[in-house]
Design a protein around this motif. Structure first.
Motif, PDB file in Angstrom:
ATOM      1  N   LEU A 154       0.932  -1.377   0.085  1.00  0.00           N
ATOM      2  CA  LEU A 154      -0.026   0.034   0.017  1.00  0.00           C
ATOM      3  C   LEU A 154       0.819   1.341   0.157  1.00  0.00           C
ATOM      4  O   LEU A 154       0.321   2.259  -0.515  1.00  0.00           O
ATOM      5  CB  LEU A 154      -0.845  -0.064   1.243  1.00  0.00           C
ATOM      6  CG  LEU A 154      -2.143  -0.999   1.378  1.00  0.00           C
ATOM      7  CD1 LEU A 154      -2.804  -1.153   2.638  1.00  0.00           C
ATOM      8  CD2 LEU A 154      -2.944  -0.976   0.051  1.00  0.00           C
ATOM      9  N   VAL A 155       2.313   1.165   0.681  1.00  0.00           N
ATOM     10  CA  VAL A 155       2.936   2.216   0.722  1.00  0.00           C
ATOM     11  C   VAL A 155       3.750   2.555  -0.654  1.00  0.00           C
ATOM     12  O   VAL A 155       4.231   3.759  -0.919  1.00  0.00           O
ATOM     13  CB  VAL A 155       3.888   2.169   1.972  1.00  0.00           C
ATOM     14  CG1 VAL A 155       4.704   3.296   1.939  1.00  0.00           C
ATOM     15  CG2 VAL A 155       3.068   2.386   3.160  1.00  0.00           C
ATOM     16  N   GLN A 156       4.159   1.360  -1.208  1.00  0.00           N
ATOM     17  CA  GLN A 156       5.025   1.415  -2.216  1.00  0.00           C
ATOM     18  C   GLN A 156       4.377   2.477  -3.330  1.00  0.00           C
ATOM     19  O   GLN A 156       5.389   3.058  -4.223  1.00  0.00           O
ATOM     20  CB  GLN A 156       5.236   0.056  -2.738  1.00  0.00           C
ATOM     21  CG  GLN A 156       6.644   0.087  -3.589  1.00  0.00           C
ATOM     22  CD  GLN A 156       6.274   0.198  -5.140  1.00  0.00           C
ATOM     23  OE1 GLN A 156       5.189  -0.065  -5.579  1.00  0.00           O
ATOM     24  NE2 GLN A 156       7.397   0.619  -6.091  1.00  0.00           N
ATOM     25  N   PRO A 157       3.331   2.336  -3.891  1.00  0.00           N
ATOM     26  CA  PRO A 157       2.948   3.364  -5.000  1.00  0.00           C
ATOM     27  C   PRO A 157       2.904   4.757  -4.688  1.00  0.00           C
ATOM     28  O   PRO A 157       2.838   5.724  -5.584  1.00  0.00           O
ATOM     29  CB  PRO A 157       1.507   2.915  -5.182  1.00  0.00           C
ATOM     30  CG  PRO A 157       1.341   1.387  -4.625  1.00  0.00           C
ATOM     31  CD  PRO A 157       2.296   1.677  -3.472  1.00  0.00           C
ATOM     32  N   LEU A 158       3.121   5.155  -3.517  1.00  0.00           N
ATOM     33  CA  LEU A 158       3.331   6.596  -3.115  1.00  0.00           C
ATOM     34  C   LEU A 158       4.545   7.265  -3.395  1.00  0.00           C
ATOM     35  O   LEU A 158       5.637   6.556  -3.646  1.00  0.00           O
ATOM     36  CB  LEU A 158       3.181   6.525  -1.590  1.00  0.00           C
ATOM     37  CG  LEU A 158       1.873   6.105  -0.953  1.00  0.00           C
ATOM     38  CD1 LEU A 158       1.489   6.290   0.539  1.00  0.00           C
ATOM     39  CD2 LEU A 158       0.414   6.597  -1.701  1.00  0.00           C
ATOM     40  N   GLY A 159       4.578   8.565  -3.330  1.00  0.00           N
ATOM     41  CA  GLY A 159       5.754   9.111  -3.807  1.00  0.00           C
ATOM     42  C   GLY A 159       7.019   8.931  -2.595  1.00  0.00           C
ATOM     43  O   GLY A 159       6.836   8.470  -1.659  1.00  0.00           O
ATOM     44  N   LYS A 160       8.235   9.568  -2.935  1.00  0.00           N
ATOM     45  CA  LYS A 160       9.343   9.277  -2.025  1.00  0.00           C
ATOM     46  C   LYS A 160       9.160   9.774  -0.774  1.00  0.00           C
ATOM     47  O   LYS A 160       9.510   9.278   0.259  1.00  0.00           O
ATOM     48  CB  LYS A 160      10.822   9.536  -2.816  1.00  0.00           C
ATOM     49  CG  LYS A 160      11.091   8.892  -3.919  1.00  0.00           C
ATOM     50  CD  LYS A 160      12.494   9.176  -4.497  1.00  0.00           C
ATOM     51  CE  LYS A 160      13.117   8.622  -5.536  1.00  0.00           C
ATOM     52  NZ  LYS A 160      14.269   8.882  -6.264  1.00  0.00           N
ATOM     53  N   SER A 162       6.334  10.645   0.895  1.00  0.00           N
ATOM     54  CA  SER A 162       5.364   9.891   1.514  1.00  0.00           C
ATOM     55  C   SER A 162       5.875   8.553   2.110  1.00  0.00           C
ATOM     56  O   SER A 162       5.610   7.851   3.178  1.00  0.00           O
ATOM     57  CB  SER A 162       3.967   9.535   0.727  1.00  0.00           C
ATOM     58  OG  SER A 162       3.431  10.838   0.388  1.00  0.00           O
ATOM     59  N   GLN A 163       6.698   7.437   1.105  1.00  0.00           N
ATOM     60  CA  GLN A 163       7.386   6.678   1.393  1.00  0.00           C
ATOM     61  C   GLN A 163       8.289   6.704   2.717  1.00  0.00           C
ATOM     62  O   GLN A 163       8.373   5.716   3.611  1.00  0.00           O
ATOM     63  CB  GLN A 163       7.974   6.049   0.475  1.00  0.00           C
ATOM     64  CG  GLN A 163       7.444   5.241  -0.434  1.00  0.00           C
ATOM     65  CD  GLN A 163       8.048   4.493  -1.574  1.00  0.00           C
ATOM     66  OE1 GLN A 163       9.037   3.744  -1.126  1.00  0.00           O
ATOM     67  NE2 GLN A 163       7.587   4.379  -2.803  1.00  0.00           N
ATOM     68  N   SER A 164       8.972   7.829   2.575  1.00  0.00           N
ATOM     69  CA  SER A 164       9.645   8.121   3.859  1.00  0.00           C
ATOM     70  C   SER A 164       9.120   8.343   5.087  1.00  0.00           C
ATOM     71  O   SER A 164       9.604   7.900   6.310  1.00  0.00           O
ATOM     72  CB  SER A 164      10.903   9.357   3.632  1.00  0.00           C
ATOM     73  OG  SER A 164      11.393   8.865   2.567  1.00  0.00           O
ATOM     74  N   PHE A 166       6.085   7.046   6.011  1.00  0.00           N
ATOM     75  CA  PHE A 166       5.249   5.858   6.478  1.00  0.00           C
ATOM     76  C   PHE A 166       6.598   5.027   6.961  1.00  0.00           C
ATOM     77  O   PHE A 166       6.343   4.272   7.984  1.00  0.00           O
ATOM     78  CB  PHE A 166       4.447   5.133   5.472  1.00  0.00           C
ATOM     79  CG  PHE A 166       3.199   5.912   5.209  1.00  0.00           C
ATOM     80  CD1 PHE A 166       2.266   5.690   6.260  1.00  0.00           C
ATOM     81  CD2 PHE A 166       3.051   6.735   4.052  1.00  0.00           C
ATOM     82  CE1 PHE A 166       1.017   6.189   6.087  1.00  0.00           C
ATOM     83  CE2 PHE A 166       1.729   7.234   4.076  1.00  0.00           C
ATOM     84  CZ  PHE A 166       0.707   7.082   4.943  1.00  0.00           C
ATOM     85  N   ASN A 242      11.106  -1.595  -4.638  1.00  0.00           N
ATOM     86  CA  ASN A 242      11.423  -0.598  -5.638  1.00  0.00           C
ATOM     87  C   ASN A 242      12.310  -1.123  -6.324  1.00  0.00           C
ATOM     88  O   ASN A 242      12.652  -0.388  -7.202  1.00  0.00           O
ATOM     89  CB  ASN A 242      12.147   0.310  -4.431  1.00  0.00           C
ATOM     90  CG  ASN A 242      10.827   1.285  -3.832  1.00  0.00           C
ATOM     91  OD1 ASN A 242      10.018   1.429  -4.186  1.00  0.00           O
ATOM     92  ND2 ASN A 242      11.362   1.807  -2.603  1.00  0.00           N
TER      93      ASN A 242
END
Length: 351
Positions: A154-160, A162-164, A166, A242
Motif C-alpha cells: 500500500l505504501v510503495q505506490p506513493l511518492g518518495k 510519503s514513503q519516507s 511511513f 522498489n
C-alpha cells in the motif's frame, strides 16, 4: 567419474576435436534451428579423475589464501569484531554444547552423558513450553509476514516523501524497548481498568481476565505480537519492491492485467527471496520469545504461557541447573535449525 564436454566449431571439416556421430548430428540440427548454421557440436565424455578434482580443490584453496593475503589490511580492521564474535558467540555456543553433557555446579562438574536430554524430554513443563512455542510461532509468523507485505504494497505506490514518512512511522515502535511495550499492553489487558474490557463493555460483554485465565493468556500474547507494527518487515519489503523492474508492470498493463493480477503474478513472485528471509528471521525470533512472557505473565497462569526460552531461564538462573538448561538450549538450537532448513527448501527460488 566423467563429465560431459561440449565443443563447438565452424565446420565439420576442421578436423581437430570433431567427430561425426548421431549425437553431434543432433547438436548440429539443434544449432541450425537456433540460427547457428555451420556450427558443429560434439558431445564428448572425458574422464575426470579424482586427482584432478583434488587438484582443483587445492588450487581453489590456494586462490582463497592468496586473496586473503592480498586483502590482509581489510582483515586486520575486521579482527576486533571477529575476536568479539568468537569470544561472545562461538565460545559460549560450544561451551553450552559441552555443558549439556555434564552435571555442573560451583563445586565442579560430572559427566552424565545424555541424562540431561532425557530429563528435559521427561519434564511436563518442558513439553508444554514446546507446544506453546510452536503454537505461538505458527500464529505470529504468517501474521507478521502478511501484514508487512500488505502494508508495504500500500505504501510503495506513493511518492518518495510519503514513503519516507511511513517508513519512519512504522519503524518507530520497533526501536522501542519490548519491556515498555509489554508494560503498556499489560495495562491495556487489566481486568479492572484495561481498555479492552472497556470496549467489550460497550457491547454488554462481561470483563475478561485476559492474562489471568489459562484459556485467554496465550491468545492475548499472540494478539499483542500480531498488532505490533512489523516495522523491519515493511522496510525490507519496500526496498525489494522498489528494485522490481517497472517494465514488467508496463508489459502486464499492455496485456490487460489489473492491479490485483499484477500484484499476484509479478510482485509476490519477485519478492520470494525477501519473503524467505523474513519467514526464517521471524521464526527464529518467535522461537526465542521471552521479554513479553516474563514481563506480562511469568509463564502463568499455571504453565499456560510457558515458552522454551523462559523455561531455560528458570532452569539456569532460578534452579541453578546449568547442565539441564544447556541441554534445553541445544534442543532449541536444533529445532530452529530444522525449521530454517525446511523453510529454506520450501520457499527458495529455483529459477
Amino acid at each position: 567419474m566423467g563429465l560431459a564436454h561440449l565443443t563447438v566449431g565452424t565446420s565439420p571439416l576442421d578436423g581437430v576435436g570433431y567427430r561425426l556421430s548421431s549425437q553431434s548430428l543432433q547438436f548440429y540440427i539443434h544449432n541450425y534451428v537456433l540460427g547457428l548454421e555451420g556450427k558443429w557440436a560434439t558431445l564428448e565424455t572425458k574422464p575426470v579423475t579424482t586427482n584432478k578434482v583434488e587438484q582443483t580443490a587445492v588450487r581453489n584453496t590456494n586462490s582463497l589464501l592468496k586473496r586473503m593475503y592480498k586483502n590482509r589490511v581489510s582483515y586486520f580492521f575486521l579482527m576486533p569484531k571477529l575476536l568479539f564474535f568468537f569470544l561472545f558467540m562461538v565460545v559460549p555456543i560450544v561451551w553450552a554444547f559441552i555443558l549439556s553433557f555434564q552435571e555442573f555446579n560451583i563445586m565442579g562438574s560430572t559427566w552424565v552423558g545424555f541424562d540431561n536430554y532425557i530429563t528435559a524430554f521427561q519434564s511436563n513443563v518442558f513439553k508444554i513450553s514446546l507446544w506453546n512455542t510452536f503454537l505461538y510461532t505458527i500464529v505470529t509468523v504468517p501474521a507478521f509476514v502478511i501484514t508487512a507485505l500488505v502494508i508495504a504494497s500500500l505504501v510503495q505506490p506513493l511518492g518518495k516523501l510519503s514513503q519516507s514518512f511511513f517508513r519512519a512511522a512504522f519503524y518507530l515502535p520497533t526501536v522501542t524497548s519490548m519491556v515498555i511495550i509489554a508494560m503498556v499492553w499489560r495495562w491495556m489487558y487489566n481486568y479492572r481498568f484495561g481498555i479492552f474490557n472497556h470496549i467489550i463493555g460497550w457491547f454488554g460483554i462481561e470483563p475478561v481476565n485476559w492474562l489471568g485465565q489459562s484459556d485467554s493468556a496465550l491468545p492475548a500474547l499472540m494478539i499483542m505480537s500480531i498488532l505490533i507494527p512489523p516495522g523491519a518487515g515493511i522496510i525490507i519489503y519496500l526496498a525489494a519492491m522498489n528494485d522490481i523492474d517497472q517494465s514488467l508492470y508496463e508489459a502486464a498493463k499492455i496485456d490487460g492485467a489489473n492491479a490485483l493480477q499484477r500484484w499476484l503474478k509479478i510482485t509476490i513472485p519477485m519478492l520470494k527471496p525477501t519473503t524467505l528471509y523474513l519467514v526464517i528471521l521471524s521464526t527464529i525470533g518467535s522461537f526465542q520469545v521471552f521479554t513479553q512472557i516474563i514481563m506480562m505473565t511469568g509463564g502463568g497462569p499455571g504453565n499456560a504461557t510457558e515458552t522454551i526460552v523462559h523455561v531455560i531461564y528458570k532452569t539456569a538462573f532460578r534452579d541453578f541447573k546449568f547442565g539441564l538448561a544447556s541441554a534445553q538450549s541445544v534442543i532449541l538450537f536444533f529445532i530452529i535449525m530444522v525449521f530454517a532448513i525446511f523453510q529454506y527448501r520450501s520457499l527458495r527460488d529455483h529459477h
